[in-house]
Design an enzyme around this catalytic site. Sequence first.
Site, PDB file in Angstrom:
ATOM      1  N   VAL A   1      34.802  35.354  42.675  1.00 46.67           N
ATOM      2  CA  VAL A   1      35.867  36.091  43.385  1.00 46.67           C
ATOM      3  C   VAL A   1      35.796  37.724  43.066  1.00 46.67           C
ATOM      4  CG1 VAL A   1      38.200  36.632  42.249  1.00 46.67           C
ATOM      5  CG2 VAL A   1      37.829  34.236  42.640  1.00 46.67           C
ATOM      6  N   GLU A   2      36.378  38.517  43.888  1.00 46.27           N
ATOM      7  CA  GLU A   2      36.204  39.798  43.876  1.00 46.27           C
ATOM      8  C   GLU A   2      37.506  40.458  43.196  1.00 46.27           C
ATOM      9  OE1 GLU A   2      35.959  43.728  46.357  1.00 46.27           O
ATOM     10  OE2 GLU A   2      37.773  42.319  46.154  1.00 46.27           O
ATOM     11  N   THR A   3      38.667  39.783  43.617  1.00 45.57           N
ATOM     12  CA  THR A   3      39.801  40.632  43.449  1.00 45.57           C
ATOM     13  C   THR A   3      40.555  39.469  42.466  1.00 45.57           C
ATOM     14  OG1 THR A   3      39.894  41.862  45.305  1.00 45.57           O
ATOM     15  CG2 THR A   3      41.979  41.302  44.164  1.00 45.57           C
TER      16      THR A   3
END
Lengths: 347, 347
Positions: free
Chosen positions: A84-86
């Site tokens: 996950v990036e955010t």
Amino acid sequence: MLMSSGVSDAFLAVSASASSRSPTPPALATGRRLFSALLPPSSSLSSSNRHFGPRRRLGRRSSTMAARAAAQRLENVDELIDSVETFLFDCDGVIWKGDKLIDGVPGTLDMLRSKGKRLVFVTNNSTKSRKQYGKKFETLGLSVTEEEIFASSFAAAAYLKSIDFPKDKKVYVIGEDGILKELELAGYQYLGGPVGAVVVGFDRYFNYYKVQYGTLCVRENPGCLFIATNRDAVTHLTDAQEWAGGGSMVGAICGSTQREPLVVGKPSTFMMDYLANKFGILKSQICMVGDRLDTDILFGQNGGCKTLLVLSGVTSLQMLQSPSNSIQPDFYTNKISDLVTLKAAAV
Amino acid sequence: MFATRTAALRSLRARRSSLTSHSFLSSLPPPAAMTTANGTKSPSTSQPLLPQAAQSLVDSVDAFLFDCDGVIWKGDKLIEGVPHALQALRSSGKKLVFVTNNSTKSRKQYARKFTSLGLDVSEEEIFSSSFAAAMFLKLRNFPREKKVYVIGEEGILEELKQAGFSCLGGPEDGKKKVELKTNFWFEHDKSVGAVVVGLDQYINYYKLQYATLCIRENPGCLFIATNRDAVGHMTDLQEWPGAGCMVAAVCGSTQKEPIVVGKPSTFLMDFLLERFQIDTTRMCMVGDRLDTDILFGKNAGCKTLLVLSGVTTMSDLQDPSNEIHPDYYASSVSDVVDLSDSLTKGQ
């Protein structure tokens, strides 16, 4: 709520609905009739809810896709974090309760930032503006900027902007300071000019005057919009207990106008679409972390991102696992600091 | 008003002929074709109350059930022609009953209102939703050691007290405020076994929170609504939000549906039948609202007459989305008498 079976059978309870059908009364033996049939009350929510994103009903319903697998307890933290990036965080019941920070939150946010993750805070609580939330984060010792906060107060103003709501029309607000401030910032007026939109959110100063004003605008001003910041039933406005939420004020206006609102807060995907667009991120790269199934988790699912339920707020494990619950997040854990402690344990 | 009875009758006949000659027919268009669910057009099943229909209605009915707001009066102003119409109906031996969803007064208080408006109506002829709420609890053997929390006005409190129940809430709680701050605890009485919600012009957050906690936390607590009317003519000049608003507010925070004791529920019909012993097919329900008055009449097997002197307009009635068709429609109550041959002749 149906009546229990111990009651005398001379009742018929039908909730007022223009579409409910009348039952045929039983045939007469004498000159009198007794009404002994019991009808379940029909739902007060029509299917004309409009939200953004896929068509969904508000309430404890999952997406129209095939039933999801039961939520897994969070164990492999690294896998989640790497994928996950955010991270999107709800606030009430996840970051704080009332004005008290939940245990271990500062360390968790620091850890995620140090790994280069983007943090965004998505709250249905419309009592504050983004700026005011920024200050609340600051007083609690968390460094969060205004641009990272998406409150439903902001969402209401952003929505009006997105439809080019005319600046010469007024917005009538049943709600608190947060909504007023965001409208001002967006250049909308809530004094002077004909009312073209009514925005309803949580309002502790709710009263009959406001109900009548909002009702007349919605019913009589041609094309007047009816916008709800959110419909949360109850919420942790103080740390000690739950309080009737925005769902109550919105319900009141639905009751008098017989119209359903445009909902801009969770579970509507309006804010999700907005921030994905703003930050240029893919939904699949996002994990929504929240404490409420019918707003936070449904929001995440509607938006197509990963979902993590924390049990530090309104939802208990029992509620999650209850047969009547159909909303299953991908993962669940006790509180967000588990992202740190479980990780440490795995090392 | 008139010197002699003959003069009165002459005036009536003149009015009636002018009604049938042009103004009546032009003000009440014939039933429009309606679009059915599968898209085909079919004639509306509601007939305008033309003279022949009026006569046949009067002949076939022993009791007339009248709604009050928008039918008999608007606020504190009598609707034109009502006193005469009621008098003519009584003289011809018809029973008169008044069934109102407005819970702000008790039956006794309504009798006083009728008297102050010059109408001779006794308490036993009045069936208000405030009375219905008290009777519901009585018939259910609601325990005397439990309390009832009321979101509503004096009418509900009076009827409950008369039935021997102890109440909390009502107009007094309209003055109470809440404090949303750390460590503040909102207390509620755990012995509340039922919450009754009706029209409340003093609605506020304190009451919403109190009712919400009772329903969510007191085991087995009942959620009763006197009615769910969206708006009503609380004053003569315009419409105001009705009980539907307060009830929906509590639905919004509890996510529960109430037991509705007022129209269109036929709960009150049993009391009517006990008192009058007339078959419901020999009754005509006269009201201004489709989803309460007319639905009540249809549910109970009565004839139904919609009057356009209240909340419903001709276009509401003929709207394709309307599924509730009264047997007849007319401008106002006085049409029943003015258009009926036998009544205008004073038989």
